[in-house]
Design a protein around this motif. Structure first.
Motif, PDB file in Angstrom:
ATOM      1  N   ALA A   4      63.863 -72.555  97.405  1.00  0.00           N
ATOM      2  CA  ALA A   4      63.348 -71.193  97.201  1.00  0.00           C
ATOM      3  C   ALA A   4      63.909 -70.588  95.915  1.00  0.00           C
ATOM      4  O   ALA A   4      63.176 -69.921  95.158  1.00  0.00           O
ATOM      5  CB  ALA A   4      63.721 -70.323  98.403  1.00  0.00           C
ATOM      6  N   PHE A   8      57.863 -66.008 100.223  1.00  0.00           N
ATOM      7  CA  PHE A   8      59.094 -66.446 100.876  1.00  0.00           C
ATOM      8  C   PHE A   8      60.251 -65.480 100.675  1.00  0.00           C
ATOM      9  O   PHE A   8      61.320 -65.669 101.245  1.00  0.00           O
ATOM     10  CB  PHE A   8      59.497 -67.838 100.382  1.00  0.00           C
ATOM     11  CG  PHE A   8      59.655 -67.933  98.889  1.00  0.00           C
ATOM     12  CD1 PHE A   8      60.865 -67.636  98.282  1.00  0.00           C
ATOM     13  CD2 PHE A   8      58.583 -68.326  98.096  1.00  0.00           C
ATOM     14  CE1 PHE A   8      61.013 -67.726  96.915  1.00  0.00           C
ATOM     15  CE2 PHE A   8      58.729 -68.413  96.725  1.00  0.00           C
ATOM     16  CZ  PHE A   8      59.944 -68.121  96.122  1.00  0.00           C
ATOM     17  N   VAL A   9      60.053 -64.441  99.853  1.00  0.00           N
ATOM     18  CA  VAL A   9      61.097 -63.433  99.625  1.00  0.00           C
ATOM     19  C   VAL A   9      60.917 -62.318 100.646  1.00  0.00           C
ATOM     20  O   VAL A   9      59.803 -61.775 100.793  1.00  0.00           O
ATOM     21  CB  VAL A   9      61.045 -62.890  98.194  1.00  0.00           C
ATOM     22  CG1 VAL A   9      62.088 -61.787  98.000  1.00  0.00           C
ATOM     23  CG2 VAL A   9      61.279 -64.010  97.195  1.00  0.00           C
ATOM     24  N   GLU A  66      69.747 -64.718 106.958  1.00  0.00           N
ATOM     25  CA  GLU A  66      69.254 -64.188 105.692  1.00  0.00           C
ATOM     26  C   GLU A  66      70.296 -64.419 104.600  1.00  0.00           C
ATOM     27  O   GLU A  66      71.470 -64.116 104.774  1.00  0.00           O
ATOM     28  CB  GLU A  66      68.948 -62.686 105.798  1.00  0.00           C
ATOM     29  CG  GLU A  66      67.755 -62.351 106.678  1.00  0.00           C
ATOM     30  CD  GLU A  66      68.102 -62.396 108.156  1.00  0.00           C
ATOM     31  OE1 GLU A  66      69.315 -62.299 108.474  1.00  0.00           O
ATOM     32  OE2 GLU A  66      67.191 -62.545 108.980  1.00  0.00           O
ATOM     33  N   THR A 120      63.088 -72.281 105.693  1.00  0.00           N
ATOM     34  CA  THR A 120      63.004 -72.263 104.238  1.00  0.00           C
ATOM     35  C   THR A 120      64.274 -72.846 103.654  1.00  0.00           C
ATOM     36  O   THR A 120      65.377 -72.434 104.031  1.00  0.00           O
ATOM     37  CB  THR A 120      62.814 -70.831 103.705  1.00  0.00           C
ATOM     38  OG1 THR A 120      61.641 -70.262 104.286  1.00  0.00           O
ATOM     39  CG2 THR A 120      62.686 -70.828 102.188  1.00  0.00           C
ATOM     40  N   TRP A 147      66.124 -61.985  98.872  1.00  0.00           N
ATOM     41  CA  TRP A 147      66.605 -62.495 100.153  1.00  0.00           C
ATOM     42  C   TRP A 147      65.551 -63.406 100.762  1.00  0.00           C
ATOM     43  O   TRP A 147      64.354 -63.109 100.726  1.00  0.00           O
ATOM     44  CB  TRP A 147      66.910 -61.353 101.109  1.00  0.00           C
ATOM     45  CG  TRP A 147      68.088 -60.519 100.697  1.00  0.00           C
ATOM     46  CD1 TRP A 147      68.103 -59.521  99.781  1.00  0.00           C
ATOM     47  CD2 TRP A 147      69.423 -60.626 101.195  1.00  0.00           C
ATOM     48  NE1 TRP A 147      69.356 -58.988  99.646  1.00  0.00           N
ATOM     49  CE2 TRP A 147      70.199 -59.645 100.521  1.00  0.00           C
ATOM     50  CE3 TRP A 147      70.044 -61.439 102.137  1.00  0.00           C
ATOM     51  CZ2 TRP A 147      71.553 -59.473 100.760  1.00  0.00           C
ATOM     52  CZ3 TRP A 147      71.385 -61.273 102.388  1.00  0.00           C
ATOM     53  CH2 TRP A 147      72.135 -60.310 101.705  1.00  0.00           C
ATOM     54  N   VAL A 148      66.030 -64.533 101.318  1.00  0.00           N
ATOM     55  CA  VAL A 148      65.136 -65.462 102.005  1.00  0.00           C
ATOM     56  C   VAL A 148      65.722 -65.749 103.383  1.00  0.00           C
ATOM     57  O   VAL A 148      66.930 -65.601 103.613  1.00  0.00           O
ATOM     58  CB  VAL A 148      64.970 -66.780 101.218  1.00  0.00           C
ATOM     59  CG1 VAL A 148      64.325 -66.532  99.870  1.00  0.00           C
ATOM     60  CG2 VAL A 148      66.311 -67.487 101.052  1.00  0.00           C
ATOM     61  N   SER A 149      64.871 -66.152 104.294  1.00  0.00           N
ATOM     62  CA  SER A 149      65.306 -66.560 105.623  1.00  0.00           C
ATOM     63  C   SER A 149      65.514 -68.069 105.611  1.00  0.00           C
ATOM     64  O   SER A 149      64.609 -68.835 105.249  1.00  0.00           O
ATOM     65  CB  SER A 149      64.258 -66.176 106.672  1.00  0.00           C
ATOM     66  OG  SER A 149      64.629 -66.681 107.939  1.00  0.00           O
ATOM     67  N   GLN A 150      66.712 -68.504 106.008  1.00  0.00           N
ATOM     68  CA  GLN A 150      67.025 -69.929 105.998  1.00  0.00           C
ATOM     69  C   GLN A 150      66.428 -70.676 107.183  1.00  0.00           C
ATOM     70  O   GLN A 150      66.592 -71.889 107.273  1.00  0.00           O
ATOM     71  CB  GLN A 150      68.548 -70.121 105.983  1.00  0.00           C
ATOM     72  CG  GLN A 150      69.214 -69.538 104.745  1.00  0.00           C
ATOM     73  CD  GLN A 150      70.712 -69.835 104.717  1.00  0.00           C
ATOM     74  OE1 GLN A 150      71.164 -70.817 104.157  1.00  0.00           O
ATOM     75  NE2 GLN A 150      71.480 -68.945 105.340  1.00  0.00           N
TER      76      GLN A 150
END
Length: 442
Positions: free
Chosen positions: A358, A321-322, A290, A353, A347-350
């Motif tokens: 993003a 995507f957040v 994250e 994504t 926050w995004v999950s790598q």
């Protein structure tokens, strides 16, 4: 490196020359020591002469030496078959009480027969010593060979080393260390059993001086080797991790005994020496899946900042995507009289994504939402524009449902760049990093 080698050689020469300097300064053996008596009589000289005569009569090497004593000064003359015999004689006389000084006039004998006889006796004595020590020599060789064989057998246990060591480099290092240690232990034990302690001390002293000189000359090489071991053990990054070192950002391709290779986001290969990697401030963007992005949105200072901030938070919560946890954030940054900045973060999950895509998509959607609600970017140049009703109606944004529908953007990582990373990771047996962890669903 040449300067360090010269410094090491000078150190060895200085250590070698110290005993010679001590002898030149009169610090060698054979010089009488202690206080000189104030009494000077014939009885004392006669006692010294008798004592020296009794000593010379018991040693065959001194049967051609004549002695005279006057006021405590011993004068030696005659011949000896070996130069070392004179030094032994002077050392003995210096220990006699009352001797003030020793005058050496002893010459080396020129009689070939006498000297050859001395050589023959000395050779026979050495041969007797060798024959008497042969059992210990054989025992030392056998024990040393056993130690070397056991150490070599242990160092060749690849499966055992693989279970102990985290990677092939550490396993090979352990094998080499065990092998070298077994040779050193075998040499020390064999020489000790042979009672060659003098040779053992000489070898240990020479090894210490050589190691000190080598450490000065190859300091950078040793530092890189130690850094490689520490990086292999600690593993601060894994293959394909996105890291930043000394201002350079890229994906980790490999870690070898010489350096760490990165593939930048522009497709360039950068190799860092391992000692720089170990000492530098290293940022690993992939270790935590994250990651939070930040975008800056400018609005007019006269706008309702609270309503604009709430609008940004709502739009962030709607983005698929957040992540919902941790929650998105937004706050007002004081920037100047011309505009105000609202800083938003989510926050995004790598995993699945792309972070940069993003962040760019989040900025686009937030900017569009702010413009639609009248929070446009303030203009630095003020203009007066006269327009009629028709122009105002034409300039209004079309908010009909058909126009608001948009195709969802593709935020997955770039497949072509992933192929570049895979091609860069050549499996030639020298990579010291653990394989990358498979992604969920991969």
């Amino acid at each position: 490196m040449i300067q360090r080698l010269l410094a090491g050689l000078l150190l060895i020469v200085a250590l070698t020359a110290m005993p010679a300097l001590a002898r030149e300064n009169g610090e060698g053996e054979g010089a009488p020591s202690g206080a000189i008596s104030v009494q000077d009589n014939a009885a004392t000289d006669l006692a010294i002469l008798n004592r020296i005569g009794s000593i010379l009569g018991q040693v065959d090497d001194f049967d051609r030496v004549d002695v005279q004593v006057d006021a405590g000064i011993v004068s030696l003359s005659g011949e000896v078959t070996e130069q070392s015999a004179t030094e032994r004689l002077k050392s003995l006389i210096a220990r006699i009480d009352g001797v003030v000084a020793i005058q050496d006039h002893v010459l080396l004998s020129t009689d070939i027969g006498t000297r050859l006889e001395s050589v023959r006796e000395r050779f026979a004595a050495r041969m007797n010593q060798v024959v008497a020590g042969l059992p210990f020599v054989v025992l030392g060789l056998i024990v040393g060979a056993l130690i070397v064989l056991v150490g070599g057998w242990i160092s060749r246990r690849e499966k055992t080393m693989a279970r102990i060591a985290p990677n092939p480099f550490i396993a090979e290092f352990l094998s080499q260390t065990i092998r070298l240690t077994s040779w050193i232990v075998a040499l020390v034990v064999a020489l000790d059993l042979m009672e060659a302690t003098t040779l053992l001390n000489t070898l240990l002293g020479a090894a210490g001086i050589f190691g000190l000189s080598l450490s000065f000359a190859a300091r950078d090489t040793i530092e890189g080797f130690v850094a490689t071991i520490l990086l292999s053990l600690r593993q601060p990054f894994r293959p394909n991790d996105l890291i930043e070192v000394n201002g350079e950002r890229g994906r980790v391709i490999r870690l070898t005994s010489r350096g760490t290779t990165l593939l930048t986001l522009d497709g360039n290969h950068i190799r860092f020496p391992n000692q720089i990697i170990y000492k530098a401030v290293l940022t690993n963007f992939t270790r935590n899946p994250e990651r939070r992005f930040l975008v800056d949105l400018t609005v007019d200072p006269a706008a309702d900042l609270g309503r604009a901030r709430d609008l940004v938070l709502r739009e962030l919560a709607r983005m698929g995507f957040v992540l919902a946890r941790p929650e998105p954030v937004a706050w007002v940054e004081a920037s100047g009289n011309e505009f105000i900045v609202i800083r938003a973060g989510g926050w995004v999950s790598q995993e699945g994504t792309d972070f940069d895509l993003a962040r760019g998509e989040a900025y686009r959607q937030l900017r569009k939402a702010l413009d639609a609600e009248g929070f446009a970017i303030p203009e630095l140049v003020h203009r007066i524009h006269v327009e009629n009703q028709t122009e105002r109606d034409a300039d209004k944004p079309d908010t009909s449902p058909s126009k608001r529908r948009e195709r969802a953007p593709d935020l997955s990582p770039d497949a072509a760049f992933e192929q570049l990373v895979d091609r860069g990771r050549v499996n030639d047996g020298r990579d010291l990093l653990e394989p990358a962890r498979p992604k969920p669903g991969g």
